[in-house]
Structures are given as structure tokens and as C-alpha cells.
Design an enzyme around this catalytic site. Structure first.
Site, PDB file in Angstrom:
ATOM      1  N   ASN A  25      -9.723 -22.510   6.504  1.00  0.00           N
ATOM      2  CA  ASN A  25      -9.264 -21.448   5.863  1.00  0.00           C
ATOM      3  C   ASN A  25      -7.776 -20.853   6.125  1.00  0.00           C
ATOM      4  OD1 ASN A  25     -11.718 -19.752   5.434  1.00  0.00           O
ATOM      5  ND2 ASN A  25     -12.384 -20.370   7.626  1.00  0.00           N
ATOM      6  N   ASP A  56     -17.242 -21.293   7.221  1.00  0.00           N
ATOM      7  CA  ASP A  56     -18.785 -21.019   7.417  1.00  0.00           C
ATOM      8  C   ASP A  56     -19.524 -22.073   6.936  1.00  0.00           C
ATOM      9  OD1 ASP A  56     -18.434 -18.085   7.850  1.00  0.00           O
ATOM     10  OD2 ASP A  56     -17.874 -17.815   5.658  1.00  0.00           O
ATOM     11  N   ASP A  80     -22.390 -19.483  13.803  1.00  0.00           N
ATOM     12  CA  ASP A  80     -21.777 -18.126  13.965  1.00  0.00           C
ATOM     13  C   ASP A  80     -21.431 -18.009  15.261  1.00  0.00           C
ATOM     14  OD1 ASP A  80     -20.688 -15.459  14.090  1.00  0.00           O
ATOM     15  OD2 ASP A  80     -21.643 -15.060  12.062  1.00  0.00           O
ATOM     16  N   PHE A 127     -13.539  -9.519  14.061  1.00  0.00           N
ATOM     17  CA  PHE A 127     -12.634  -9.261  13.048  1.00  0.00           C
ATOM     18  C   PHE A 127     -13.366  -9.580  11.469  1.00  0.00           C
ATOM     19  CE2 PHE A 127      -8.162  -8.665  14.254  1.00  0.00           C
ATOM     20  CZ  PHE A 127      -8.414  -8.829  15.548  1.00  0.00           C
ATOM     21  N   LYS A 163     -21.211  -5.575   9.275  1.00  0.00           N
ATOM     22  CA  LYS A 163     -21.110  -6.948  10.270  1.00  0.00           C
ATOM     23  C   LYS A 163     -21.045  -6.174  11.655  1.00  0.00           C
ATOM     24  CE  LYS A 163     -18.566  -9.798   7.266  1.00  0.00           C
ATOM     25  NZ  LYS A 163     -17.217 -10.325   6.713  1.00  0.00           N
TER      26      LYS A 163
HETATM   27  O1  C5P Z   1     -19.081 -13.289   8.719  1.00  0.00           O
HETATM   28  P1  C5P Z   1     -17.517 -13.220   8.978  1.00  0.00           P
HETATM   29  O2  C5P Z   1     -17.295 -14.476   8.859  1.00  0.00           O
HETATM   30  O3  C5P Z   1     -17.042 -12.388   7.787  1.00  0.00           O
HETATM   31  O4  C5P Z   1     -17.282 -12.611  10.405  1.00  0.00           O
HETATM   32  C1  C5P Z   1     -15.936 -12.657  10.839  1.00  0.00           C
HETATM   33  C2  C5P Z   1     -16.138 -12.293  12.504  1.00  0.00           C
HETATM   34  O5  C5P Z   1     -17.163 -13.371  12.849  1.00  0.00           O
HETATM   35  C3  C5P Z   1     -14.756 -13.041  12.863  1.00  0.00           C
HETATM   36  O6  C5P Z   1     -14.675 -12.015  14.008  1.00  0.00           O
HETATM   37  C4  C5P Z   1     -15.030 -14.567  13.195  1.00  0.00           C
HETATM   38  O7  C5P Z   1     -13.943 -15.092  14.195  1.00  0.00           O
HETATM   39  C5  C5P Z   1     -16.143 -14.516  13.519  1.00  0.00           C
HETATM   40  N1  C5P Z   1     -17.201 -15.903  13.208  1.00  0.00           N
HETATM   41  C6  C5P Z   1     -17.454 -16.795  13.961  1.00  0.00           C
HETATM   42  N2  C5P Z   1     -18.174 -17.748  13.776  1.00  0.00           N
HETATM   43  C7  C5P Z   1     -18.274 -17.891  12.389  1.00  0.00           C
HETATM   44  C8  C5P Z   1     -18.067 -17.222  11.601  1.00  0.00           C
HETATM   45  C9  C5P Z   1     -17.513 -15.909  11.864  1.00  0.00           C
HETATM   46  O8  C5P Z   1     -17.110 -16.573  15.230  1.00  0.00           O
HETATM   47  N3  C5P Z   1     -18.881 -19.203  11.975  1.00  0.00           N
END
Ligand code: C5P
Length: 405
Positions: free
Chosen positions: A211, A280, A307, A324, A338
Site C-alpha cells: 500500500n 487486504d 483483519d 483509520f 466501518k
Molecule cells: O477496512 P479498511 O481497510 O478500510 O479499514 C481500515 C482500518 O482497519 C485501519 O485502521 C487499518 O489499520 C485496519 N486494518 C487492519 N487489518 C486489515 C485491514 C485493515 O487492522 N487487514
């Protein structure tokens, strides 16, 4: 916002004409949300009535070591431990001398001796008394011990003299108290885990999927938490940033590594702030050797990464969870979604585009929680992080207070 919400300020008032200004200082601190306990010397009660200060602070004023009723409610040693900061305004030449000598001959000086809280003094006295070598020597001793000094200001004095000796104005003293409390920290003794930066998901030994994230926001949040006294573990993806002072850093590469590092650090954590831009998906299998460009196309099967934030939020004895959300459009709706879907206590959302959000020094946030929200305007990530951490402290304290009651 009440920046000093539930912070415990012990306000010592000694016998000077400026004692009347201590009422204004107490009012400002109460307005900022602080719990203010006034302790007066006996002679200070000749200058301002205890009833005035009791009405402003909502707490009975203490002025004696030997008051059985007060001592039974909160003994002087307990009171010394209760204080997060001790402020003496005004501080007379005599009080400064007692503090320098370490005598404990009334409630206020006894508290100062029995407390480990930072001490701030606002001297107020005649200019000749201030200039006297004895007073200056006492100030030298106190400064050497870490006592903070504010003022005195120069100007016309109650006795008609001109010079240094006027008590600094309440608004300035309030600012110094803010600074001290920020340094001493609302999160003292609390363990906090922060994730920051991107993750790298290996395709082969030299290539990865990742990313766009510099890690700057997460590092700034970690620093702002340390400034509030937190014991911070920063789990950082691959970023080119130095480790901020006072932080335990764990470097990781992939989402799986980040997941493991977070869960290893999790027991006992009070707060989890997930700033990382976690990939992701990851390649189902990383090739063991470098993939050669023999074909026109390359198909890499991708599978979901864990996640981390959702798992932490669903874990038993979960910490206060902050996420975030970087969105390109409809920021508030997606962020609220979220907040609910991941079961978070707070989410900080920002609009991302080519010029905003990633790999830049400035940012703006929309912070949401159940029943509230606040916009933090465009500014440096370090100032933004400090404001975000203030909101986290506010919500964290409010939640802890509800759970305790
Ligand atoms: O679902 P999304 O990726 O938009 O969510 C963002 C939040 O979830 C951020 O706080 C990110 O650090 C956390 N996150 C996580 N593990 C993942 C994906 C996102 O901790 N695999």
C-alpha cells in the site's frame, strides 16, 4: 472540548494581594474540566475567602493539617498522591523559602514534600523581596530540583513600587498548567499498541504487493501518545522513519507478521490504534525463486489477509479500539459503516487523493464515535495526532468512567 477533563489540580494559595486572582485561575481550570482542590495557608484566608473558592471548585477548601473531619475524608498523604500537579499561585517569598528548605510546617508545604507530582510556582511579592539574594538563592534551589517557575511579571505593584514581583496573569498560569499536564500525561501507566505504515505481501523473493503509506501519521500518533505518558508499542511495517523517543518498536513486513506482533503485545493493552495501511490480500503462495518474465501475463492468486483491527476488537478483554479509514469519496458514510462493522470505539477518517492523505506531511481528519464526531482541520500530522490523542483520551476516560460506575 475540555482539555483538562478529570485532571487533578491541587491549587495552593498563599498570603499575597494577588490571592484574589487565584479565584479566576480556579475558574479557568474548572472550565477546562479539571478537578481543582484548593489548599490555602492560614494567612491566605486573610486575603480571599475560602467560601469563594469552594463555590468555584465545588470542593471544600483545605487549610489545616489537623482538621479531623477533612483528614478522615482524604488524609494529607492521600491528597498528596491525588494531585497530578501542584500549583502555588500566588507563592510568597516565605513559601518559596519553606519549599527550598523542605520544611513541612503547614498543610501546603507538607503536601509539596509528600507529593511526587510536578510543582509549578507563580511568585508574587514586592520587587525588593524578589530581588533579594535569599529569594534568588531559593529560586535557584527550587529550579535545580525541577520546580517550574512562571513569572513574576514586571509592572506596578500594590505597594506603589515598580519592578518584578507581580503574579503572572491567570490565563498564562493556566497555559503553563496545560503544558505540564500534557507532559506528565493522561495515559500514564497505560499500555497502547499502534500499527503504522504499509505491509508487504511477497509475490516472490524480490517483489511484493503493498500500500502507499509513509507511516508518518502512525508514528505521529505514537509520539503524541508517549507525550501523554502512555507506554507505547509501535508495530511498524517497512518505513524509512526513525523511532520516536520512548517507544518500543517492532518491525514487521507482512500483514501476518503484523497480526502476530499485535497479538503478542495485546495482553494488558488499554488502547489499540490501527493506523497501518494493511494489504487486504496477499498472494496465496509466494514463489520461492524470482519469477521470470517468460510469459505475457502473470496470474497471481490472492487470498484475504486477517483483519487485525476487527480481530482485536472482537477479542476477549478488548482494548479501546481506534481505526483509520482512508476514503476517496463519501468519507463519513463509509467511515461510520466501518465503525459499526469492526465494532470500534472511534474511527479517524480522511479523504485521500493523489495530493492528500498518503506520503504527505499535512492531513485533515473527521473523527467519529458512537453519538459524536469532530472535524480536525488540515494541519501538520504531528499537530493533528496531538488533537486526535486528546479525543482518544476524552472518549477513553468517558468509557472507563461508565464501566466503573
Ligand atoms: O477496512 P479498511 O481497510 O478500510 O479499514 C481500515 C482500518 O482497519 C485501519 O485502521 C487499518 O489499520 C485496519 N486494518 C487492519 N487489518 C486489515 C485491514 C485493515 O487492522 N487487514
Amino acid at each position: 472540548m475540555q482539555p483538562l477533563r478529570a485532571r487533578r489540580v491541587l491549587l495552593g494559595i498563599t498570603a499575597g494581594i494577588a490571592a484574589y486572582k487565584a479565584a479566576e485561575l480556579a475558574r479557568l481550570l474548572v472550565k477546562d474540566g479539571a478537578d481543582v482542590q484548593v489548599v490555602m495557608t492560614r494567612s491566605a484566608t486573610q486575603f480571599i475567602g475560602a467560601m469563594t473558592l469552594q463555590a468555584i471548585t465545588g470542593r471544600p477548601v483545605r487549610d489545616s493539617l489537623f482538621d479531623a473531619q477533612h483528614e478522615a475524608a482524604m488524609g494529607h498523604i492521600e491528597l498528596a498522591r491525588w494531585a497530578e500537579v501542584i500549583v502555588i499561585a500566588p507563592a510568597t517569598a516565605s513559601t518559596l523559602a519553606h519549599l527550598a528548605a523542605g520544611t513541612a510546617d503547614d498543610l501546603l508545604t507538607t503536601l509539596c514534600l509528600a507529593s511526587t507530582a510536578p510543582l509549578l510556582v507563580a511568585p508574587a511579592m514586592n520587587q525588593a523581596m524578589w530581588a533579594h539574594p535569599a529569594t534568588q538563592a531559593n529560586i535557584g534551589v527550587l529550579s535545580g530540583r525541577g520546580t517550574q517557575l512562571i513569572g513574576p511579571a514586571v509592572g506596578e505593584q500594590a505597594c506603589g513600587d515598580q519592578g518584578a514581583g507581580r503574579m503572572q496573569e491567570p490565563a498564562q498560569i493556566r497555559g503553563a498548567i496545560h503544558d505540564l499536564l500534557m507532559k506528565s500525561g493522561a495515559l500514564r501507566g497505560k499500555r497502547v499498541i499502534v500499527t503504522a505504515g504499509p505491509t508487504r505481501e511477497a509475490i516472490d523473493p524480490v517483489r511484493f504487493v503493498g500500500n502507499r503509506s509513509s507511516g508518518k501519521m502512525g508514528f505521529a500518533v505514537a509520539s503524541a501518545l508517549v507525550a501523554q505518558g502512555a507506554d507505547v508499542t509501535l508495530v511498524a511495517g517497512p518505513v524509512a522513519l526513525p523511532t520516536p523517543g520512548g517507544i518500543t518498536r517492532i518491525d514487521v513486513e507482512s500483514a501476518d507478521d503484523m497480526h502476530d506482533a499485535v497479538f503478542t503485545s495485546l495482553p494488558g493493552a488499554a488502547i489499540f490504534v490501527a493506523c497501518a495501511a494493511v494489504a487486504d490480500f496477499r498472494p496465496a503462495r509466494a514463489a520461492e525463486q524470482k519469477i521470470k518474465k517468460t510469459d505475457e501475463t502473470l496470474v497471481v492468486e490472492m487470498i484475504r489477509n486477517p483483519d487485525i483491527l476487527s480481530e482485536v476488537s472482537a477479542s476477549p478483554a478488548r482494548p479501546f479500539c481506534v481505526g483509520f479509514a482512508a476514503e476517496t469519496h463519501d468519507v463519513e458514510n463509509y467511515a461510520r459503516g466501518k465503525l459499526l462493522a469492526k465494532g470500534l470505539d472511534m474511527i479517524a477518517a480522511n479523504q485521500v487523493s493523489a495530493s492528500q492523505g498518503f506520503e504527505v506531511d499535512d492531513n485533515a481528519l473527521l473523527v467519529l464515535w458512537e453519538g459524536g464526531q469532530q472535524r480536525l482541520p488540515m494541519q501538520s500530522k504531528s499537530r493533528l495526532a496531538a488533537q486526535l490523542v486528546e479525543l482518544i483520551v476524552d472518549r477513553f476516560n468517558a468509557q472507563t468512567a461508565t464501566e466503573d460506575s
